[in-house]
Enzyme design. Structure first.
Site, PDB file in Angstrom:
ATOM      1  N   GLU A 264       1.153  -1.070  -0.065  1.00 13.93           N
ATOM      2  CA  GLU A 264       0.089   0.054  -0.038  1.00 13.93           C
ATOM      3  C   GLU A 264       1.037   1.180   0.070  1.00 13.93           C
ATOM      4  OE1 GLU A 264      -2.724   0.967   3.069  1.00 13.93           O
ATOM      5  OE2 GLU A 264      -3.781  -1.243   3.035  1.00 13.93           O
TER       6      GLU A 264
ATOM      7  N   GLU B  69     -13.891   6.224  -1.508  1.00 14.50           N
ATOM      8  CA  GLU B  69     -14.675   5.300  -0.639  1.00 14.50           C
ATOM      9  C   GLU B  69     -15.377   6.149   0.430  1.00 14.50           C
ATOM     10  OE1 GLU B  69     -12.849   1.309   0.512  1.00 14.50           O
ATOM     11  OE2 GLU B  69     -11.052   2.346  -0.434  1.00 14.50           O
TER      12      GLU B  69
ATOM     13  N   LYS C 167     -15.749   5.594   4.441  1.00 15.37           N
ATOM     14  CA  LYS C 167     -14.635   5.416   5.441  1.00 15.37           C
ATOM     15  C   LYS C 167     -14.722   6.512   6.701  1.00 15.37           C
ATOM     16  CE  LYS C 167     -10.628   3.565   4.359  1.00 15.37           C
ATOM     17  NZ  LYS C 167      -9.271   3.704   3.976  1.00 15.37           N
TER      18      LYS C 167
ATOM     19  N   GLU D  22      -9.321  10.373   4.296  1.00 17.43           N
ATOM     20  CA  GLU D  22      -9.588   8.905   4.365  1.00 17.43           C
ATOM     21  C   GLU D  22     -10.444   8.607   3.157  1.00 17.43           C
ATOM     22  OE1 GLU D  22      -8.206   6.305   5.975  1.00 17.43           O
ATOM     23  OE2 GLU D  22      -6.861   7.829   6.602  1.00 17.43           O
TER      24      GLU D  22
END
Length: 509
Positions: free
Chosen positions: A311, A365, A368, A374
């Site tokens: 990641e 997203e 989150k 985030e």
């Protein structure tokens, strides 16, 4: 203590990594790898069966074998997270990645059956994850076999599952039960893969945050945290070596930078950071982080293992207190990252290397938790339009969006308002019109000799560079040039008339 249930408990909140950066340094070392013994054996066999006079052919085969068998050959993947309520269906995502991008690897935070089915026959390498809470259960062979039977065997080989990750950043959870069971769970899972004759196809590993390091600045001081180094990480590294699996790390320069080190974090030109112990100069933070990890592994005697970047990424939007958070900077980091890990330059301690790398994340997203950033690490919006382009789109996709996106021209409603002679009207693509049909519209209009200069590079309407946006301009150009006749906005039923002016900036319709 308040516990919040998330759609995916294993899909962690990355801002918590800030807790570890106070003691995690910015520099790591990597090793230079040579072709494996297997490569040498195959080269020797190739030479035995080819006449000596065919030296050129031998050289070609040798180069091919080295390029395909040397560990560490880099490729770009993405982390496909699903903590959102507005994502496209998995078959659409798989088709998009295959047809419109150069991405050849995806990493999942679970083993979602719909996603695994969707990637069948794509050839895209898929990594799945066993959630953290199942780690204690996975130490039991019966459970491990059942997990493989339920989550792997129904989909392989049609779906190219190449790796199973046991948990995510387990050591930095500080959960003693999970940590104590991590290596036994990995071993048991591998045994289950052996029983299913899948151990040569599928690796087992686990990703770590930089919080596993007690020291990393300078990189030459890289060490694993005391206690975990001997009792957890050394057995883990032994398992990875025995099964020819990589050590996986989640380095995030975003969480380690400050206003003073932003250039260093973004691969921009900078004075660099000197490691006085080795005399090596680091010109970017990622190399420093990777080399610190490598030296920590070397201290334990495992500098021969491959390192995979599981990641890394940069958000395109954040809170005012966060440094360098916008689409320009995110595009700069991920674009430079892609070029760097694929260049073969390696790091100061691991020269001539490429790194298998997974960018976080595929999509923004919306569910989150945590700060705004985030929810904005994605390369793509849920409708699969790019947040920015870092060169992963195929030329035929024609869907890149600039670092400073200009408002996209409006799309005509499916049921347009009846024409009124008192108002100016425009012709735009219908909602849901197929891109291939819209491309034909562009080709037709511009082929007539009408002025399509504004949608060519450097033109006022070139941005956003998408088929739909360019078709909107071209279709309206034709409509206006033919006297605003309703029939001239039909375009095989892909066009519709609207009273809303789609002009924006210097792009005038």
């Amino acid at each position: 203590m308040l516990h919040v249930a998330l759609p995916n408990p294993n899909h962690k909140v990355k801002h918590l990594k800030l807790l570890f950066f106070s003691h995690v340094g910015l520099v790591p070392p990597l090793h230079q790898r040579s072709p494996s013994s297997l490569t040498h054996q195959k080269l020797a066999m190739a030479k035995q069966f080819i006449p000596l006079s065919s030296s050129i052919l031998v050289a070609v085969i040798s180069l091919f074998l080295v390029s395909t068998l040397v560990p560490g050959v880099g490729s770009i993947g993405v982390n496909y997270g699903t903590v959102a309520n507005n994502l496209p269906p998995p078959p659409q995502v798989a088709h998009f990645l295959l047809e419109s991008t150069v991405i050849n690897r995806v990493k999942l935070y679970d083993a979602n059956p719909d996603i695994l089915k969707a990637f069948a026959h794509t050839g895209i390498a898929v990594t799945v994850t066993v959630p953290n809470d199942q780690i204690p259960l996975l130490t039991k062979l019966n459970f491990a076999r059942q997990w493989v039977e339920d989550n792997v065997q129904p989909y392989t080989p049609a779906t190219n599952i190449v790796r199973i990750l046991v948990g995510n950043e387990v050591i930095t959870t500080a959960d003693k039960m999970l940590i104590g069971n991590l290596v036994p769970a990995m071993q048991t899972l591998h045994t289950a893969l052996v029983a299913a004759s899948l151990d040569r196809r599928i690796q087992v590993s686990t990703p770590h945050s930089l919080g596993v390091l007690s020291n990393s600045s300078p990189p030459s001081s890289g060490k694993f945290r005391l206690g975990y180094d001997i009792h957890v990480l050394k057995p883990l590294l032994s398992f990875l070596r025995a099964t020819k699996s990589p050590f996986m790390i989640n380095p995030y320069p975003f969480f380690g930078c400050s206003p003073d080190t932003l250039d260093y974090a973004l691969f921009r030109p900078n004075a660099g950071v000197l490691d006085e112990n080795t005399g090596l100069l680091y010109t970017n933070m990622l190399d420093a982080q990777l080399d610190a990890v490598f030296l920590a592994m070397k201290v334990l005697g495992f500098d021969d293992l491959e390192i995979v970047i599981a990641e890394t990424g940069w958000p395109s939007m954040g809170d005012s207190t966060q440094v360098g958070v916008d689409a320009n900077v995110a595009s700069e980091y991920n674009g430079n990252l892609k070029r760097h890990v694929s260049s073969g330059a390696g790091t100061p301690l691991m020269p001539n290397r490429t790194f298998e790398t997974y960018i976080f994340a595929l999509f923004n997203e919306d569910l989150k938790p945590g700060p705004t950033s985030e929810r904005n690490f994605g390369l793509f919006q849920p409708d699969m339009t790019p947040v920015y382009d870092i060169g992963i789109l195929r030329p035929t996709a024609r869907s890149s969006i600039p670092n400073n996106p200009t408002p996209v021209p409006r799309v005509a409603p499916s049921n347009p308002t009846p024409r009124s002679s008192k108002r100016k009207q425009w012709c735009l693509p219908k909602t849901g019109a197929d891109d291939n049909a819209l491309q034909r519209n562009i080709d037709y209009v511009c082929g007539l000799g009408l002025d399509c200069g504004p949608i060519q590079q450097h033109g006022a309407c070139f941005i956003p560079n998408t088929v739909r946006a360019h078709a909107a301009f071209a279709m309206n150009l034709y409509y206006q040039s033919t006297g605003n006749n309703d029939s001239d906005c039909d375009f095989d039923q892909t066009g519709a008339i609207t009273n809303v002016d789609p002009s924006y900036g210097k792009c005038l319709y």
